[in-house]
Design a protein around this motif. Structure first.
Motif, PDB file in Angstrom:
ATOM      1  N   ARG A 255       0.818  -1.214   0.000  1.00 21.18           N
ATOM      2  CA  ARG A 255       0.000   0.000   0.000  1.00 21.18           C
ATOM      3  C   ARG A 255       0.855   1.268   0.000  1.00 21.18           C
ATOM      4  O   ARG A 255       0.385   2.337  -0.366  1.00 21.18           O
ATOM      5  N   ASP A 256       2.091   1.150   0.429  1.00 25.22           N
ATOM      6  CA  ASP A 256       2.991   2.315   0.478  1.00 25.22           C
ATOM      7  C   ASP A 256       3.859   2.437  -0.764  1.00 25.22           C
ATOM      8  O   ASP A 256       4.725   3.308  -0.839  1.00 25.22           O
ATOM      9  N   THR A 257       3.634   1.579  -1.749  1.00 26.29           N
ATOM     10  CA  THR A 257       4.445   1.611  -2.976  1.00 26.29           C
ATOM     11  C   THR A 257       3.688   2.328  -4.092  1.00 26.29           C
ATOM     12  O   THR A 257       2.517   2.705  -3.940  1.00 26.29           O
ATOM     13  N   SER A 258       4.349   2.470  -5.221  1.00 31.18           N
ATOM     14  CA  SER A 258       3.729   3.150  -6.359  1.00 31.18           C
ATOM     15  C   SER A 258       2.664   2.274  -7.006  1.00 31.18           C
ATOM     16  O   SER A 258       2.616   1.056  -6.786  1.00 31.18           O
ATOM     17  N   LYS A 259       1.830   2.906  -7.823  1.00 30.46           N
ATOM     18  CA  LYS A 259       0.794   2.161  -8.537  1.00 30.46           C
ATOM     19  C   LYS A 259       1.414   1.104  -9.447  1.00 30.46           C
ATOM     20  O   LYS A 259       0.884   0.008  -9.607  1.00 30.46           O
ATOM     21  N   GLN A 260       2.554   1.461 -10.061  1.00 31.60           N
ATOM     22  CA  GLN A 260       3.227   0.518 -10.950  1.00 31.60           C
ATOM     23  C   GLN A 260       3.671  -0.734 -10.202  1.00 31.60           C
ATOM     24  O   GLN A 260       3.473  -1.860 -10.671  1.00 31.60           O
ATOM     25  N   GLU A 261       4.252  -0.538  -9.019  1.00 33.77           N
ATOM     26  CA  GLU A 261       4.717  -1.679  -8.223  1.00 33.77           C
ATOM     27  C   GLU A 261       3.537  -2.525  -7.741  1.00 33.77           C
ATOM     28  O   GLU A 261       3.603  -3.759  -7.727  1.00 33.77           O
ATOM     29  N   GLN A 262       2.474  -1.860  -7.347  1.00 33.00           N
ATOM     30  CA  GLN A 262       1.285  -2.591  -6.904  1.00 33.00           C
ATOM     31  C   GLN A 262       0.702  -3.418  -8.041  1.00 33.00           C
ATOM     32  O   GLN A 262       0.345  -4.592  -7.855  1.00 33.00           O
ATOM     33  N   TYR A 263       0.607  -2.827  -9.212  1.00 35.26           N
ATOM     34  CA  TYR A 263       0.035  -3.528 -10.357  1.00 35.26           C
ATOM     35  C   TYR A 263       0.911  -4.712 -10.765  1.00 35.26           C
ATOM     36  O   TYR A 263       0.407  -5.792 -11.090  1.00 35.26           O
ATOM     37  N   SER A 264       2.228  -4.514 -10.720  1.00 35.41           N
ATOM     38  CA  SER A 264       3.145  -5.601 -11.068  1.00 35.41           C
ATOM     39  C   SER A 264       3.018  -6.746 -10.074  1.00 35.41           C
ATOM     40  O   SER A 264       3.008  -7.929 -10.454  1.00 35.41           O
ATOM     41  N   ALA A 265       2.908  -6.398  -8.785  1.00 35.40           N
ATOM     42  CA  ALA A 265       2.763  -7.434  -7.753  1.00 35.40           C
ATOM     43  C   ALA A 265       1.450  -8.187  -7.921  1.00 35.40           C
ATOM     44  O   ALA A 265       1.391  -9.416  -7.783  1.00 35.40           O
ATOM     45  N   LEU A 266       0.377  -7.448  -8.225  1.00 32.41           N
ATOM     46  CA  LEU A 266      -0.920  -8.091  -8.434  1.00 32.41           C
ATOM     47  C   LEU A 266      -0.898  -8.991  -9.665  1.00 32.41           C
ATOM     48  O   LEU A 266      -1.506 -10.063  -9.670  1.00 32.41           O
TER      49      LEU A 266
END
Length: 347
Positions: A255-266
């Motif tokens: 939740r504290d990361t960028s949208k790009q990192e969140q999307y990549s993780a998802l």
């Protein structure tokens, strides 16, 4: 599981709405549904009903019994009367014994009884209901040991029948039980029948809520029984090893990361979850591929929903997954919105 004729037995007749529903089912699946008035707790009434079924079915033989009768009549032990016990026990205890009697000598493929998770963990005020279902579980074991067909399915709350009444839904939620949808019930039943398993539990449980309910002093005995399950609660933190099928998925940290990192993780997570279900999805799979193109059937999709919930504690609605045009991208976008409060995903 493709019966040409399905017969139902109930004490009450069906209304016009149900008649229309039955007609639609008959047209859709090309089957015949016969509705018979009878009482499983009355042996003579049941014998007459079975005789009528045989007459109306022609040369077809009875191949399966599905016993779904039950009565919820909650009372604490301190207030319970003998009649209160009888009301609850009769449909399941007497009903199953009578069905066993009238089908004696028939070559059945199925003799399935609808038990309840209540027989496993118990619910305050439902001791009679728990006892009735415990009988079903043991009775089916008795049948199977004698080479007879028999399966007992311990259902959690279902979004059908008596459990779906408004007065019960809030109470179930407070105790940590979510209602299984019709689609989920269908998938679970199919899986149980194909496996020929018994004493199998199907329930949608919010373990965190349930564990809180078991923390009060009056629930100490139940808490001890359930302690093993509570010790095995799945957290949102997973470990990752590039050379294995597991990886870290820490929602709080993401939740504290960028949208790009969140999307990549998802993206990695969704593909990983799908690989656990099909064994054929790998990191190079396009997220725009349709789930149906991967051969995901209703049972596989339900398993996928469960895997996602195990990791994230968020349950993807079955209605969302029922769209045959759904892709991994759709799922990733939904999870981004629900887990990280982001409506727009990164392309």
């Amino acid at each position: 599981m493709g019966a040409a004729t399905v017969a139902t037995i109930s004490r009450r007749g069906i209304n016009s709405e149900k008649e229309n529903e039955i007609t639609n089912i008959e047209k859709k699946f090309g089957c015949k549904i016969v509705n018979i008035k009878g009482d499983v707790t009355n042996l003579k009434s049941l014998e007459n009903a079975m005789h009528e079924i045989q007459e109306r079915s022609g040369s077809a033989s009875i191949r399966g019994i599905f016993h779904c009768a039950g009565v919820l009549h909650g009372k604490l032990l301190s207030n319970i009367e003998e009649n209160d016990i009888d009301i609850v026990l009769k449909p399941k205890v007497i009903g199953s014994m009578n069905l066993h009697h009238v089908t004696n000598g028939l070559d059945l493929d199925y003799f399935v009884v609808s038990s309840s998770i209540n027989s496993l963990i118990g619910i305050p005020g439902q001791s009679s209901y728990g006892a009735a279902n415990c009988f079903l579980d043991d009775f089916i074991d008795w049948r199977r040991k004698r080479g007879l067909a028999g399966q007992s399915i311990l259902w959690g709350p279902l979004n059908v029948g008596m459990a779906s009444r408004p007065e019960f839904i809030d109470n179930f939620a407070k105790r940590g039980f979510n209602l299984l949808s019709v689609a989920e019930v269908r998938c679970c039943l199919q899986a149980a029948l194909m496996q020929n398993s018994t004493n199998i539990v199907y329930a949608d449980i919010n373990w965190e809520t349930m564990s809180k309910n078991y923390s009060v002093p009056m629930m100490e005995r139940h808490r001890n029984i359930m302690s093993v399950l509570f010790d095995q609660l799945v957290s949102c933190h997973e470990t990752f090893d590039e050379d294995s099928s597991f990886y870290e998925f820490d929602i709080t940290s993401l939740r504290d990361t960028s949208k790009q990192e969140q999307y990549s993780a998802l993206t990695r997570f969704v593909l990983h979850a799908a690989s656990k279900v099909t064994g054929e999805v790998d990191p190079s799979t396009s997220i725009d591929v349709k789930l149906t193109d991967l051969g995901l059937d209703s049972m596989s999709i339900l398993t996928f929903i469960n895997v996602v919930q195990d990791y994230t504690r968020y349950r993807i609605p079955a209605a969302f997954m029922s769209n045959i045009d759904r892709t991994f991208r759709d799922i990733i976008q939904l999870l981004a919105e629900k887990l990280f409060e982001q409506i727009n995903s990164v392309s």
